[in-house]
Design a protein around this motif. Structure first.
Motif, PDB file in Angstrom:
ATOM      1  N   ASP A 275      42.778  57.009  55.899  1.00 46.82           N
ATOM      2  CA  ASP A 275      43.065  58.271  55.227  1.00 46.82           C
ATOM      3  C   ASP A 275      42.171  58.407  53.993  1.00 46.82           C
ATOM      4  N   PRO A 276      41.099  59.193  54.064  1.00 43.51           N
ATOM      5  CA  PRO A 276      40.186  59.337  52.923  1.00 43.51           C
ATOM      6  C   PRO A 276      40.885  59.812  51.648  1.00 43.51           C
ATOM      7  N   LYS A 277      41.891  60.674  51.788  1.00 48.17           N
ATOM      8  CA  LYS A 277      42.595  61.158  50.597  1.00 48.17           C
ATOM      9  C   LYS A 277      43.352  60.037  49.898  1.00 48.17           C
ATOM     10  N   GLU A 278      43.976  59.151  50.688  1.00 48.03           N
ATOM     11  CA  GLU A 278      44.691  58.028  50.091  1.00 48.03           C
ATOM     12  C   GLU A 278      43.724  57.064  49.413  1.00 48.03           C
TER      13      GLU A 278
ATOM     14  N   TYR B 291      50.221  59.836  40.216  1.00 51.91           N
ATOM     15  CA  TYR B 291      49.649  60.151  41.527  1.00 51.91           C
ATOM     16  C   TYR B 291      50.638  59.894  42.663  1.00 51.91           C
TER      17      TYR B 291
ATOM     18  N   GLU C 271      40.831  57.802  48.072  1.00 46.96           N
ATOM     19  CA  GLU C 271      40.355  58.412  46.832  1.00 46.96           C
ATOM     20  C   GLU C 271      41.445  58.405  45.761  1.00 46.96           C
ATOM     21  N   SER C 272      42.696  58.624  46.190  1.00 50.85           N
ATOM     22  CA  SER C 272      43.810  58.595  45.246  1.00 50.85           C
ATOM     23  C   SER C 272      43.955  57.211  44.626  1.00 50.85           C
TER      24      SER C 272
ATOM     25  N   GLN D 280      41.161  56.543  42.166  1.00 50.25           N
ATOM     26  CA  GLN D 280      41.335  57.252  40.905  1.00 50.25           C
ATOM     27  C   GLN D 280      42.403  56.598  40.035  1.00 50.25           C
TER      28      GLN D 280
ATOM     29  N   ARG E  21      52.125  57.100  43.428  1.00 46.54           N
ATOM     30  CA  ARG E  21      51.859  55.815  44.062  1.00 46.54           C
ATOM     31  C   ARG E  21      52.781  54.740  43.499  1.00 46.54           C
TER      32      ARG E  21
ATOM     33  N   PHE F  66      47.048  51.506  50.177  1.00 46.70           N
ATOM     34  CA  PHE F  66      46.531  52.758  50.743  1.00 46.70           C
ATOM     35  C   PHE F  66      46.254  52.568  52.231  1.00 46.70           C
TER      36      PHE F  66
END
Length: 275
Positions: free
Chosen positions: A252-255, A223, A257-258, A261, A225, A248
């Motif tokens: 930032d919602p995408k970060e 991912y 969620e990443s 996950q 990261r 994170f």
């Protein structure tokens, strides 16, 4: 546990006895304190401490606890050693866990968690240090002794072991900072606006430390990261705690969620090695 984990294990194993209030309102005592005025240990009585330790108050509210104290000896030294990979460094640390030598703490970090120890900005840390030919293993070894002669002999033996194992001691690191706990929080979870982080971890066999890291590293890199990996060897090397942190941006919602996950997939993979 902190810097006495090699001697005493987890915090739960530092408890000599406890007093708790049950849901019925009854007061109970566990350990020697239930038969005397002294809270010196939990043996040889039936050990009922496990009914209250780790249950977060659901079986009773702990109102008193006796905690083991260990002396801080006059002579003490922290070593910071580095190696190319976990596969190189972990076996050396496991060997050190079995030789005594006054060792009271053994910590394993990857390059990402070393960033937190040094309070470096994670943006300046490569996602994959091996691609940059940087060492991805760092070990922290703490030893203590009662006399100078004893201390010198212990240090000489420790240095022989880690050098024979292919580890080196970098110059210019102020190891006295390691006694200033907690030092890793700002770097690991950058608390500036938007900064955040979360780890997932487990207690596991020391034989699985390198495998745990390899699984976590693979998932984090998938991912894009930076994995921050930390393991502490406990109770003379009988087991360890191992953790992977992912930073994170909380804005930032995408970060978010990443990171969620990545941690979910690490958790699923770790189950395969009984962690």
């Amino acid at each position: 546990m902190f810097d006495l984990g090699m001697l005493g294990g987890t915090g739960a194993e530092f408890i000599n006895g406890l007093e708790a209030v049950l849901g019925s309102g009854e007061l109970v005592k566990v350990g020697s304190c239930c038969l005397s005025d002294y809270w010196y240990g939990r043996q040889p009585l039936p050990d009922l401490a496990g009914l209250f330790i780790g249950w977060e108050g659901s079986t009773g509210i702990v109102t008193k606890a006796a905690i083991k104290l260990w002396p801080k000896l006059p002579y003490r030294r922290n070593y910071v050693v580095v190696g190319r990979t976990m596969d190189v460094g972990v076996p050396v640390m496991l060997k050190l866990s079995k030789v005594g030598l006054g060792i009271c703490d053994l910590v394993i970090q990857n390059y990402g968690w070393l960033q937190s120890t040094l309070a470096a900005n994670e943006k300046n840390i490569p996602i994959d240090p091996l691609e940059k030919k940087l060492p991805d293993f760092t070990g922290i070894i703490t030893t203590q002794a009662y006399t100078q002669k004893q201390h010198e002999a212990q240090c000489e033996a420790i240095e022989t072991i880690f050098k024979e194992g292919g580890l080196i001691e970098p110059q210019g690191i102020n190891t006295e900072l390691l006694d200033m706990m907690p030092i890793q929080l700002f770097g690991c979870w950058n608390f500036s606006r938007g900064g955040g982080g979360q780890w997932i971890g487990s207690y596991c066999s020391t034989r699985d430390i390198a495998k745990f890291y390899a699984l976590a590293r693979e998932k984090a890199l998938k991912y894009g990261r930076t994995p921050q990996f930390y393991s502490r060897i406990l109770f003379g090397g009988h087991y360890c705690v191992a953790r992977t942190n992912i930073n994170f941006n909380k804005d930032d919602p995408k970060e978010i969620e990443s990171a969620r996950q990545v941690l979910k997939e690490i958790h699923e993979e770790v189950q395969s090695i009984d962690g």
